[in-house]
Design an enzyme around this catalytic site. Structure first.
Site, mmCIF file in Angstrom:
data_model
loop_
_atom_site.group_PDB
_atom_site.id
_atom_site.type_symbol
_atom_site.label_atom_id
_atom_site.label_comp_id
_atom_site.label_asym_id
_atom_site.label_seq_id
_atom_site.Cartn_x
_atom_site.Cartn_y
_atom_site.Cartn_z
ATOM 1 N N ARG A 42 8.965 3.870 -0.690
ATOM 2 C CA ARG A 42 10.122 4.707 -0.339
ATOM 3 C C ARG A 42 10.782 5.312 -1.584
ATOM 4 O O ARG A 42 11.605 6.221 -1.460
ATOM 5 C CB ARG A 42 11.128 3.889 0.452
ATOM 6 C CG ARG A 42 10.587 3.508 1.839
ATOM 7 C CD ARG A 42 11.584 2.732 2.686
ATOM 8 N NE ARG A 42 12.903 3.304 2.676
ATOM 9 C CZ ARG A 42 14.027 2.612 2.421
ATOM 10 N NH1 ARG A 42 13.987 1.322 2.173
ATOM 11 N NH2 ARG A 42 15.186 3.217 2.448
ATOM 12 N N ASN A 43 10.440 4.824 -2.767
ATOM 13 C CA ASN A 43 10.989 5.398 -3.992
ATOM 14 C C ASN A 43 10.304 6.745 -4.215
ATOM 15 O O ASN A 43 9.083 6.858 -4.086
ATOM 16 C CB ASN A 43 10.733 4.455 -5.169
ATOM 17 C CG ASN A 43 11.478 4.877 -6.416
ATOM 18 O OD1 ASN A 43 11.282 5.967 -6.935
ATOM 19 N ND2 ASN A 43 12.342 4.006 -6.901
ATOM 20 N N ALA A 44 11.078 7.752 -4.564
ATOM 21 C CA ALA A 44 10.560 9.115 -4.689
ATOM 22 C C ALA A 44 9.884 9.406 -6.030
ATOM 23 O O ALA A 44 9.373 10.511 -6.235
ATOM 24 C CB ALA A 44 11.695 10.120 -4.467
ATOM 25 N N THR A 144 15.615 7.941 -8.425
ATOM 26 C CA THR A 144 14.580 8.173 -7.417
ATOM 27 C C THR A 144 14.566 7.070 -6.363
ATOM 28 O O THR A 144 13.798 7.131 -5.408
ATOM 29 C CB THR A 144 13.185 8.265 -8.072
ATOM 30 O OG1 THR A 144 12.912 7.045 -8.774
ATOM 31 C CG2 THR A 144 13.102 9.458 -9.010
#
Length: 165
Positions: A42-44, A144
């Protein structure tokens, strides 16, 4: 005495001739478990890096790190050790923070021109814990992390301007 586990961060990635350094605060639980930076899907971070440098966000980790190295980008974290339950930066116990050895790191990588903090916690803790005179420009970027509420488009725009400017 604290009951939180003492966590140890990951070693830096990137080539010795890196020009850019991206600093997070401390890897997440998922990142530490996998031994990979930004291991939470889920971290961009990898999605943004993929769009900027033309690689797939879900490519094998070694391929993604090689893309960073080819573009002169290194990645590390401010904290070498800390105590924290969960992954949130706000959960890090302040008295447990031990920074990485940035004196040695920057001495071995004199080509680093710009340092980007992946979020406010990384910038705050670097400023508080690391006291070096480094001839580089320091810039905080939006985190992020999925905990950061800025939309993806805003994050991508800020990171693109910073890394390609």
């Amino acid at each position: 005495m604290s009951r939180s586990p003492l966590l140890e961060g990951l070693p830096p990635i990137g080539s010795p001739d890196a020009r850019l350094l991206i600093l997070g605060n401390m890897p997440s639980v998922l990142s530490l478990a996998s031994g990979q930076y930004y291991g939470n899907p889920r971290n961009a971070f990898w999605r943004i890096i993929g769009e900027i440098f033309g690689c797939e966000a879900d490519a094998p980790y070694q391929n993604r790190t090689e893309v960073l190295a080819r573009h002169g980008v290194a990645v590390w974290d401010v904290l070498k050790h800390c105590r924290r339950v969960g992954s949130l930066d706000s959960a890090v116990e302040p008295d447990s923070m031990v920074p990485n050895d940035f004196g040695t790191y920057f001495a071995a990588r004199p080509g680093i021109e710009r340092v980007f903090f992946n979020g406010a916690a990384a910038e705050r803790n670097f400023t508080r814990l690391v006291h070096l005179d480094v001839p580089a420009t320091f810039v905080r970027l939006p985190s992020t992390s999925p905990a950061q509420t800025m939309g993806y488009a805003g994050k991508l725009a800020a990171w693109t301007a910073a890394l390609t400017g």
